[in-house]
Scaffold this active site. Structure first.
Site, PDB file in Angstrom:
ATOM      1  N   LYS A  26       0.874  -1.338  -0.055  1.00 15.62           N
ATOM      2  CA  LYS A  26      -0.070  -0.075  -0.055  1.00 15.62           C
ATOM      3  C   LYS A  26       0.950   1.300  -0.072  1.00 15.62           C
ATOM      4  O   LYS A  26       1.860   1.282   0.690  1.00 15.62           O
ATOM      5  CB  LYS A  26      -1.055   0.056   1.102  1.00 15.62           C
ATOM      6  CG  LYS A  26      -1.819   1.127   1.251  1.00 15.62           C
ATOM      7  CD  LYS A  26      -2.853   0.889   2.362  1.00 15.62           C
ATOM      8  CE  LYS A  26      -3.945   1.986   2.430  1.00 15.62           C
ATOM      9  NZ  LYS A  26      -4.775   1.760   3.443  1.00 15.62           N
ATOM     10  N   SER A  43      -9.895   2.211   2.729  1.00 11.80           N
ATOM     11  CA  SER A  43      -9.110   2.795   1.631  1.00 11.80           C
ATOM     12  C   SER A  43      -7.980   1.941   1.051  1.00 11.80           C
ATOM     13  O   SER A  43      -7.495   2.253   0.202  1.00 11.80           O
ATOM     14  CB  SER A  43      -8.386   3.751   2.593  1.00 11.80           C
ATOM     15  OG  SER A  43      -7.283   3.136   3.594  1.00 11.80           O
ATOM     16  N   SER A  85     -10.320  -0.293   7.128  1.00  9.72           N
ATOM     17  CA  SER A  85      -9.773  -0.178   5.645  1.00  9.72           C
ATOM     18  C   SER A  85      -9.073  -1.347   5.230  1.00  9.72           C
ATOM     19  O   SER A  85      -8.570  -1.301   4.109  1.00  9.72           O
ATOM     20  CB  SER A  85      -8.706   1.129   5.531  1.00  9.72           C
ATOM     21  OG  SER A  85      -9.600   2.405   5.349  1.00  9.72           O
TER      22      SER A  85
HETATM   23  N1  GLN Z   1     -13.454   4.415   5.475  1.00  7.20           N
HETATM   24  C1  GLN Z   1     -13.029   4.839   6.904  1.00  7.20           C
HETATM   25  C2  GLN Z   1     -12.414   6.271   6.612  1.00  7.20           C
HETATM   26  O1  GLN Z   1     -13.005   6.899   5.659  1.00  7.20           O
HETATM   27  C3  GLN Z   1     -11.761   3.920   7.366  1.00  7.20           C
HETATM   28  C4  GLN Z   1     -10.498   4.503   6.808  1.00  7.20           C
HETATM   29  C5  GLN Z   1      -9.477   3.567   7.216  1.00  7.20           C
HETATM   30  O2  GLN Z   1      -9.677   2.717   7.841  1.00  7.20           O
HETATM   31  N2  GLN Z   1      -8.080   3.977   6.912  1.00  7.20           N
HETATM   32  O3  GLN Z   1     -12.078   6.933   7.639  1.00  7.20           O
END
Ligand code: GLN
Length: 486
Positions: free
Chosen positions: A77, A155, A179
């Site tokens: 990532k 994400s 995420s």
């Molecule tokens: N979807 C969540 C957010 O937008 C989680 C993001 C994450 O875990 N990095 O904050």
């Protein structure tokens, strides 16, 4: 059959038995990545480096010195700093950033012999649930609904899309509110967010430091266990890293769950949940029961406050963490400005995307004098209540089973347009981050329209081993059809 379709376990066996070479394994991945650019999974390729690493790995197989992940091609990532390799967090503000150092997690993986194919797409600074907020454009899931691709989730959307589409044997993700687990569920694969402090955050670009955790995304529970044991370590460079021995997770997976107490949190049965997901959840409970587990209803009374608390704590910490991107020492800097203040404003105005700006504004607001007590401090108190809920519930059960997401993946172009509906997608995952406990998503069902559904397992702190055991048991019954090997 392409070597890319193998699991990590199968690939290791094949390499050990000299059925193919590391170079062949890596080259087949490179060819497949080239042939599937439409998924937009990789934002930076490191093919040359991968082929050099492949030769070194082969040497080790030849001399009987292969390490735990020797020759296994992975995607990373793009928020893990990789020495000498561009790392952007998929933000314009870091479009030209080449880190002079390596993150601990990637260093650990390389020390175990893993090979990096490239850096993977993600929502900018890990903020998002559909990978729509990347400076490099949306990543796609290989899965489709009719003619259209599904979103891969976010994400870690590039990570999940790459692993589901056989463009990497596994990938690193990061999970602040879901995420790793949500994209894994959307793409029909496995993802685990370990206990807070299990993996070092050193060299991972910070979003919300008290919630961020590294973890793997793979096509099997065994592979997730294997990757995690090579990612995790105590690290003096991260003050929140915990000095707890890393078990050999993979070798100790035990699918016998007889007598295990599985909690079913009643508050997770919420309105707005897709009925097909509700049905899958019930069936998964019966599968575990049939294998001798005992189902126990548990209560996590503060569940309804988890999402609001998350969307205060995470932006607050993000507004502080992202203050460092100011165009002074590295990253993007605006070309024309009138004075120092204008330089900051223009740089940040140009460099950050709309979602990140929204969160920074919310975060700055909730931390500002006069609002701090009403919002941030209150959210931190709610965090304590949620932690206590889990502590109490885990007195009675070994593990909990819930769905990972309230809906299956959105179809591209049909994502919710209002942010609150998008944020609601995290409703089942954020509590694990708030409580610091481990959570894993395992693919179990397909909807009638053929979209993947994932089940989430939650465990007490540092009981990743239990999640792997129950996950492996679920996996065996589910016989989930991975994305077609074509
Ligand atoms: N979807 C969540 C957010 O937008 C989680 C993001 C994450 O875990 N990095 O904050």
């Amino acid at each position: 059959m392409s070597l890319t379709f193998k699991t990590i376990k199968e690939a290791k066996e094949g390499l050990q038995n000299k059925e193919f070479t590391v170079k062949e394994l890596v080259q087949e991945h490179i060819d497949r990545i080239e042939a599937h650019r439409q998924l937009n999974a990789y934002v930076t390729d490191t093919f040359e480096q991968a082929l050099t690493q492949a030769e070194q790995a082969q040497q080790r197989y030849n001399t009987g010195e292969a390490r735990g992940l020797e020759g296994i091609p992975l995607g990373i990532k793009d928020l893990y700093c990789t020495k000498g390799v561009k790392t952007t967090a998929c933000s314009k503000i870091l479009h030209n950033f080449v880190p002079p150092y390596e993150s601990t997690v990637t260093q650990n993986l390389f020390d175990a012999g893993a090979i990096m194919l490239g850096k993977l797409n993600m929502d900018e600074f890990a903020m998002g649930s559909a990978n729509l907020y990347s400076h490099f454009g949306a990543a796609k899931s290989p899965w489709k609904n009719g003619e259209k691709h599904l979103v891969p989730g976010g994400s870690s959307g590039g990570s999940a899309g790459a692993v589901a589409g056989y463009l990497a044997m596994g990938a690193t993700g990061s999970d602040t509110g879901g995420s790793i687990r949500q994209p894994a569920a959307f793409c029909g694969i496995v993802g685990i967010k370990p206990t807070y402090g299990r993996c070092s955050r050193y060299g991972m670009m910070a979003f919300a430091s008290s919630l961020d955790q590294a973890g793997p995304i793979t096509r099997s529970v065994y592979d997730a266990a294997l990757l995690l044991e090579h990612m995790a370590s105590f690290d003096a460079k991260d003050a929140t890293s915990k000095n707890v021995k890393v078990p050999s997770y993979a070798a100790n997976i035990n699918k016998d769950i007889k007598g295990l107490k599985v909690g079913i949190p009643k508050e997770y049965n919420m309105s707005g949940m897709d009925p097909e997901i509700g049905k899958a959840w019930e069936e998964a409970q019966q599968w575990l029961k049939a294998q001798g587990a005992e189902l126990v209803e548990v209560s996590l009374p503060n569940t309804q406050y988890a999402l609001p608390a998350y969307y205060i704590i995470a932006p607050a910490e993000a507004s502080s963490n992202l203050a460092r991107y100011d165009g002074v020492r590295y990253g993007h800097r605006a070309e024309s400005f009138e004075n120092l203040n204008d330089m900051y404003c223009s740089t940040r105005g140009e460099g950050f995307g709309a979602e990140v700006k929204k969160r920074l504004i919310i975060g700055t607001y909730v931390l500002s004098a006069g609002h701090y007590d009403a919002y941030y401090l209150k959210a931190k108190k709610v965090q304590q209540l949620i932690r206590n809920d889990f502590k109490n519930a885990f007195k009675d059960v070994d593990v909990m089973l819930t769905p990972t997401t309230p809906t299956p993946a959105f179809t591209e172009g049909e994502e919710p347009k209002d942010p609150v509906t998008m944020y609601l997608n995290d409703v089942l995952t954020v509590s694990a981050n708030i409580a610091g406990i481990p959570g894993m998503s395992v693919p179990t069902h397909l909807t009638q329209a053929g979209l993947p559904i994932g089940m989430q397992l939650l465990g007490p702190h540092f009981r990743e081993d239990t999640l792997f055991n129950v996950g492996a048991a679920l996996e065996e019954v589910a016989q989930f059809p991975m994305f077609p090997k074509q």
